[in-house]
Design a protein around this motif. Structure first.
Motif, PDB file in Angstrom:
ATOM      1  N   LEU A  42      -9.377 -20.738   9.593  1.00  0.00           N
ATOM      2  CA  LEU A  42      -9.076 -21.843   8.699  1.00  0.00           C
ATOM      3  C   LEU A  42      -7.564 -22.054   8.679  1.00  0.00           C
ATOM      4  N   LEU A  43      -7.115 -23.181   9.254  1.00  0.00           N
ATOM      5  CA  LEU A  43      -5.679 -23.425   9.390  1.00  0.00           C
ATOM      6  C   LEU A  43      -5.161 -24.524   8.480  1.00  0.00           C
ATOM      7  N   GLY A  44      -6.039 -25.315   7.890  1.00  0.00           N
ATOM      8  CA  GLY A  44      -5.578 -26.379   7.014  1.00  0.00           C
ATOM      9  C   GLY A  44      -6.696 -26.913   6.154  1.00  0.00           C
ATOM     10  N   THR A  45      -6.306 -27.559   5.068  1.00  0.00           N
ATOM     11  CA  THR A  45      -7.276 -28.171   4.169  1.00  0.00           C
ATOM     12  C   THR A  45      -6.629 -29.314   3.413  1.00  0.00           C
ATOM     13  N   VAL A  46      -7.463 -30.203   2.932  1.00  0.00           N
ATOM     14  CA  VAL A  46      -7.031 -31.296   2.062  1.00  0.00           C
ATOM     15  C   VAL A  46      -8.211 -31.653   1.164  1.00  0.00           C
ATOM     16  N   THR A  47      -7.901 -32.025  -0.059  1.00  0.00           N
ATOM     17  CA  THR A  47      -8.921 -32.504  -0.987  1.00  0.00           C
ATOM     18  C   THR A  47      -8.789 -34.016  -1.088  1.00  0.00           C
ATOM     19  N   VAL A  69      -1.286 -26.644   5.153  1.00  0.00           N
ATOM     20  CA  VAL A  69      -1.390 -26.138   6.518  1.00  0.00           C
ATOM     21  C   VAL A  69      -0.876 -24.707   6.495  1.00  0.00           C
ATOM     22  N   HIS A  70      -1.615 -23.826   7.123  1.00  0.00           N
ATOM     23  CA  HIS A  70      -1.225 -22.413   7.182  1.00  0.00           C
ATOM     24  C   HIS A  70       0.221 -22.314   7.647  1.00  0.00           C
ATOM     25  N   GLU A  71       1.004 -21.517   6.952  1.00  0.00           N
ATOM     26  CA  GLU A  71       2.442 -21.444   7.226  1.00  0.00           C
ATOM     27  C   GLU A  71       2.769 -21.023   8.659  1.00  0.00           C
ATOM     28  N   LYS A  76       2.302 -28.291  14.148  1.00  0.00           N
ATOM     29  CA  LYS A  76       1.332 -28.439  15.243  1.00  0.00           C
ATOM     30  C   LYS A  76       0.408 -29.634  15.028  1.00  0.00           C
ATOM     31  N   ASN A  77       0.809 -30.573  14.188  1.00  0.00           N
ATOM     32  CA  ASN A  77       0.063 -31.810  13.909  1.00  0.00           C
ATOM     33  C   ASN A  77      -1.244 -31.592  13.143  1.00  0.00           C
ATOM     34  N   ILE A  78      -1.423 -30.449  12.539  1.00  0.00           N
ATOM     35  CA  ILE A  78      -2.638 -30.197  11.765  1.00  0.00           C
ATOM     36  C   ILE A  78      -2.666 -31.083  10.526  1.00  0.00           C
TER      37      ILE A  78
END
Length: 130
Positions: A42-47, A69-71, A76-78
């Motif tokens: 899991l490298l990123g999330t948004v609500t 986005v994971h630090e 990396k454009n995530i």
């Protein structure tokens, strides 16, 4: 998921991530927790919350929260891919606009949002914590 949220608010004493709440959001047709995964990590999330309004006919609006986005994977454009997905979805349901708030101290995040087409000068955000 908790590790990503901790990266957003590392010193929060009130952060409490509850799996049942995540599941409830997943079941709600107007609220979404979107994730970016790569090879099972899991490298990123948004609500994303979709809100009805009376001002623009039947057109709703979207509210973006907790874009993380994971630090170790920033740059990396995530985040860009997460926001693009949000924008594509909001267009598909004829949203009038997308709004987001960002902590006033997060200048790097502000630069990112501006590069993605979000204006920090159109409105002024207010919060009242309860």
């Amino acid at each position: 998921m908790s590790a990503l949220y901790r990266m957003l608010v590392p010193n929060s004493k009130s952060m409490l991530v509850i799996e049942e709440q995540i599941e409830a959001i997943k079941q709600d047709p107007a609220n979404y927790i979107l994730v970016y995964e790569e090879r099972g990590a899991l490298l990123g999330t948004v609500t994303l919350n979709i809100c009805r309004q009376a001002l623009h006919g039947f057109r709703p609006y979207g509210i973006v929260e907790n874009i993380i986005v994971h630090e170790d994977h920033r740059g990396k454009n995530i985040g860009q891919q997460l926001l693009q997905y949000v924008e594509d979805y909001c267009r598909s349901i004829d949203c009038h606009r997308i709004m987001l708030l960002s902590s006033s101290a997060r200048q790097r995040a502000h630069q990112f949002f501006e590069r993605e087409g979000y204006s920090g000068t159109v409105s002024k955000g207010f919060k009242k914590y309860l």
